[in-house]
Design an enzyme around this catalytic site. Structure first.
Site, PDB file in Angstrom:
ATOM      1  N   GLU A   1       0.823  -1.220   0.000  1.00  0.00           N
ATOM      2  CA  GLU A   1       0.000   0.000   0.000  1.00  0.00           C
ATOM      3  C   GLU A   1       0.855   1.266   0.000  1.00  0.00           C
ATOM      4  O   GLU A   1       0.638   2.185   0.795  1.00  0.00           O
ATOM      5  CB  GLU A   1      -0.977  -0.020   1.179  1.00  0.00           C
ATOM      6  CG  GLU A   1      -1.988  -1.145   1.062  1.00  0.00           C
ATOM      7  CD  GLU A   1      -3.002  -1.190   2.211  1.00  0.00           C
ATOM      8  OE1 GLU A   1      -2.853  -0.417   3.182  1.00  0.00           O
ATOM      9  OE2 GLU A   1      -3.932  -2.006   2.137  1.00  0.00           O
TER      10      GLU A   1
ATOM     11  N   GLU B   1      -5.002  -8.742  -0.225  1.00  0.00           N
ATOM     12  CA  GLU B   1      -5.933  -8.483   0.874  1.00  0.00           C
ATOM     13  C   GLU B   1      -7.336  -8.308   0.311  1.00  0.00           C
ATOM     14  O   GLU B   1      -7.530  -7.622  -0.696  1.00  0.00           O
ATOM     15  CB  GLU B   1      -5.548  -7.222   1.648  1.00  0.00           C
ATOM     16  CG  GLU B   1      -4.215  -7.293   2.379  1.00  0.00           C
ATOM     17  CD  GLU B   1      -3.908  -6.009   3.145  1.00  0.00           C
ATOM     18  OE1 GLU B   1      -4.864  -5.209   3.370  1.00  0.00           O
ATOM     19  OE2 GLU B   1      -2.746  -5.782   3.489  1.00  0.00           O
TER      20      GLU B   1
END
Length: 431
Positions: free
Chosen positions: A211, A348
């Site tokens: 991220e 995820e």
């Protein structure tokens, strides 16, 4: 067992015994024999190091690796947990990771485990940026739990790039002067990590970061995105440069904030060159996350959160992000990457438990997770569920890490059904 260490101990012990025997003679003993024995022991130790083989390697192409990795599970909020800038395994409320937990994960039908890892203060000062040996040992121990149970393990550099974490340093929006040090530190860190694991077989996969973005949820900033691309290239070169099995290991590469649109769309993502790879074919993967629609998956605000999703929803659901959207996003990833030989991992995905708002939420969570896995599999994509270890209100946990109880059997059952079903099938309706 570390063959290298055992051989060193044996060689050293032999040298000590021979030296003791020589020393017990008369004072006039010929010391050249002692010297020769010591030199022989040293030579044996060196030879042992050189002869230590890498683990047996099974070569898997892009289709085979996706099939083998199957359905994955995240060991979230553990080795990436931090306390005032220092990684600490139990800092965010989870117990110490045990092999029994990993065995429980496997028993549920998962084939892969993503192990997020944060380094922060575990990395020393310039110019060597030496990683704390005990921390790397613990990472290796958890990796071994997974691989020893015949599962695939993914390790990354997780929280080092968060603008919201104390001590973060892998910051893509910093100026050029800062980038020089950031890139040197990043290269040194990944060189050490890769070297530690270079002899592991194909069951270990490295993911460059997590991220990574400038903490602005708008469209990507071109300069910051260029730094992300540079980090990915440094990562690939550093890993490959350590040799052994790392020359052919699968490597996982994220784009801007692991966002599907900003990775697959025309926003500046560049797949690194992989000139040092010795495998016959591509060995790079693409990393994305999937949490859409946000108000259903992660939103905990009672004023905006949605508790139902999909064609069977009857109240409190979004007007976007439904089944057709999931299909569109997965197809976009297939068209851009999978069809070109680059496996995609949804590192995820998941939904928080909002049954306290709506008793029916659990059934819709199962349906969303099952549909997501089904759509991913249909497009050759590897799904890895995000479990943060929190079970109950606003938690994403499906397994209790203390008791090893399966807390969300319906969600797991739905995901396993989707990953193991051949062709099209009708997902059981909600209710």
């Amino acid at each position: 067992m570390n063959i290298n260490i055992s051989k060193k101990i044996a060689a050293a012990a032999a040298a000590v015994m021979l030296l003791t025997a020589c020393g017990s003679g008369a004072d006039t003993a010929d010391t050249s024999d002692v010297q020769t024995t010591a030199e022989a022991a040293a030579a044996e130790e060196t030879a042992a190091e050189e002869e230590t083989p890498a683990s047996d390697w099974t070569e898997l192409d892009n289709l085979q690796i996706a099939e083998e990795m199957g359905l994955g599970w995240n060991l979230g909020n553990q080795l990436e947990a931090t306390n005032n800038g220092t990684p600490e395994e139990t800092a965010w409320g989870n117990p110490v990771v045990t092999e029994e937990l990993i065995k429980t994960v496997k028993e549920q039908g998962f084939s892969s485990v993503r192990i997020p890892v944060t380094y922060l203060s575990k990395i020393g000062e310039a110019p060597d940026y030496t990683i704390d040996a005990a921390w790397l040992d613990r990472v290796a121990e958890v990796v071994d739990y997974v691989i020893d149970n015949d599962m695939y393990a993914i390790i990354n550099m997780h929280g080092d790039g968060y603008y919201t974490i104390d001590g973060a340093w892998l910051l893509c929006a910093e100026d050029d002067a800062a980038q020089e040090e950031i890139k040197a530190k990043y290269e040194a860190a990944w060189t050490q990590i890769a070297d530690r694991f270079k002899d592991y077989d194909e069951h270990l996969i490295f993911e460059s970061m997590n991220e990574e973005f400038n903490n602005d949820y708008g469209k990507p900033d071109p300069a910051a995105y260029a730094n992300i691309n540079a980090y990915n290239q440094i990562f690939v070169d550093a890993v490959r440069g350590t040799g052994s099995n790392n020359e052919k290991r699968w490597l996982l590469i994220p784009g801007w904030n692991t966002n599907i649109e900003y990775t697959a769309g025309d926003y500046g993502f560049v797949i690194p060159e992989d000139k040092l790879c010795t495998a016959d074919g591509n060995r790079l993967m693409i990393s994305v996350h999937y949490y859409d629609p946000y108000n259903f998956t992660l939103d905990e605000n009672s004023g905006s959160a949605k508790t139902q999703w999909g064609k069977n929803a009857v109240e409190n659901y979004d007007s976007w992000g439904q089944e057709d959207y999931a299909d569109t996003m997965m197809k976009k990833l297939n068209d851009k990457f999978v069809s070109q030989g680059y496996p995609v991992i949804i590192g995820e995905f998941g939904t928080v438990d909002k049954t306290y708002m709506d008793e029916a939420n659990g059934a819709y969570r199962r349906y969303w997770a099952e549909y997501t896995v089904k759509a991913a599999k249909a497009n050759g994509i590897i799904p890895v569920y995000w479990d943060n270890g929190w079970n109950g209100k606003n938690g994403l946990g499906v397994i209790d890490r203390t008791t090893y109880e399966v807390t969300q059997p319906d969600i797991i059952e739905g995901m396993v059904r989707a990953i193991t079903s051949d062709g099209d099938y009708e997902i059981p309706a909600v209710g």
